[in-house]
Design a protein around this motif. Structure first.
Motif, PDB file in Angstrom:
ATOM      1  N   ASN A  16       0.115  -4.141   3.641  1.00  0.00           N
ATOM      2  CA  ASN A  16      -0.612  -4.339   2.393  1.00  0.00           C
ATOM      3  C   ASN A  16       0.356  -4.673   1.261  1.00  0.00           C
ATOM      4  OD1 ASN A  16       0.549  -1.891   1.594  1.00  0.00           O
ATOM      5  ND2 ASN A  16      -1.341  -0.706   1.843  1.00  0.00           N
ATOM      6  N   SER A  17      -0.134  -4.725   0.044  1.00  0.00           N
ATOM      7  CA  SER A  17       0.732  -5.129  -1.074  1.00  0.00           C
ATOM      8  C   SER A  17       1.812  -4.108  -1.385  1.00  0.00           C
ATOM      9  CB  SER A  17      -0.109  -5.402  -2.324  1.00  0.00           C
ATOM     10  OG  SER A  17      -0.855  -4.250  -2.695  1.00  0.00           O
ATOM     11  N   ASP A 255      -5.276  -5.349   1.211  1.00  0.00           N
ATOM     12  CA  ASP A 255      -5.428  -4.049   0.560  1.00  0.00           C
ATOM     13  C   ASP A 255      -6.773  -3.395   0.864  1.00  0.00           C
ATOM     14  OD1 ASP A 255      -2.902  -3.868  -0.676  1.00  0.00           O
ATOM     15  OD2 ASP A 255      -3.554  -5.225  -2.269  1.00  0.00           O
TER      16      ASP A 255
END
Length: 268
Positions: A16-17, A255
């Motif tokens: 994810n980020s 996300d």
């Protein structure tokens, strides 16, 4: 069609980020593996970095690394097959970027060459142990490539667009290369005809899996060849519009557990 292999990009897909693999994604991949699905990484990172993540989620030992320029093993970080630019072409590509105010990563075998400008940033902000264990810091990387007769598998640069465009003016005319990117702030130079798609097909041959039996999930331009090569191409919700047009299925973003959603949607 019964799909037998799931290929995953890392950044913006599996990660994810925050550069994390979420619990829901881990659960979904374990669910797929329990059903006999090969789960493989297909990433732009060097073998030492990719191996950390492959071991973390117990992927198939063989993986695509260096953006498709190598097939390697996670267990002992060994390169099984690789494809490289001729020494002088690689040196010219490196010379075009190494003195600019951009961060560079030059892939040579299982090592990654960087300049001091890049090292100052990476020491502070890049925490992957496999990267730091395999980096070589030099002022004149292009000179070392020529002096040692090294074959470059990939040149990666990230920075301001104006600086990247300046380097690309020199790099684009070079013969026998392909240029892709994973975002507007970077580019990757690879040997011509080498990409995640060709490497994934070759890995499939090793495992006895045909391209039409594969699922591939990605989010950026350097995943396009991989999506074109497989039976079920999947784009992340955070992918650019061009990549989404190649996909048969568009999942949630990185996300919001997009990989997990795709796994449960596609596999029985």
């Amino acid at each position: 069609m019964k799909y037998r292999l799931l290929a995953l990009d890392l950044d913006g897909t599996l990660l994810n980020s925050q550069k994390e693999i979420t619990p829901e994604t881990r659960k979904a991949l374990a669910w797929a593996k329990a059903r006999g699905i090969y789960v493989v990484l297909s990433t732009g990172r060097i073998v030492g970095e990719a191996a950390e993540f492959a071991r973390e989620i117990a992927c198939e030992d063989r993986m695509v690394t260096a953006g498709g320029a190598a097939i390697a093993t996670a267990s002992d970080e060994r390169i099984l097959e690789s494809w490289a630019m001729p020494c002088e072409i690689g040196a010219q590509a490196v010379a075009a970027v190494q003195d600019l105010p951009v961060r560079v990563m030059i892939y040579v075998g299982d090592k990654i060459y960087i300049n001091p400008f890049s090292d100052r940033d990476f020491v502070q902000n890049y925490r992957v142990e496999g990267f730091h264990a395999n980096k070589v810091v030099l002022d004149d990387i292009a000179g070392a490539i020529r002096a040692r007769g090294l074959d470059v598998t990939k040149v990666y640069a990230i920075g301001e667009r104006a600086d990247l465009d300046k380097a690309l003016e020199t790099i684009r005319p070079l013969p026998g290369i392909t240029i892709t990117s994973s975002g507007s702030d970077n580019f990757e130079v690879m040997p011509a005809g080498v990409d995640k798609g060709t490497a994934l097909v070759r890995l499939g041959e090793m495992l006895g899996v045909r391209p039409e039996e594969m699922v591939a999930i990605g989010d950026s331009d350097n995943d396009a060849a991989m999506l074109r090569a497989v039976g079920m191409p999947v784009a992340m919700g955070n992918a650019d519009s061009a990549l989404k047009q190649l996909a048969r299925y568009v999942t949630q973003d990185c996300d919001h557990d997009g990989v997990a959603q795709a796994v449960y949607h596609i596999f029985p």
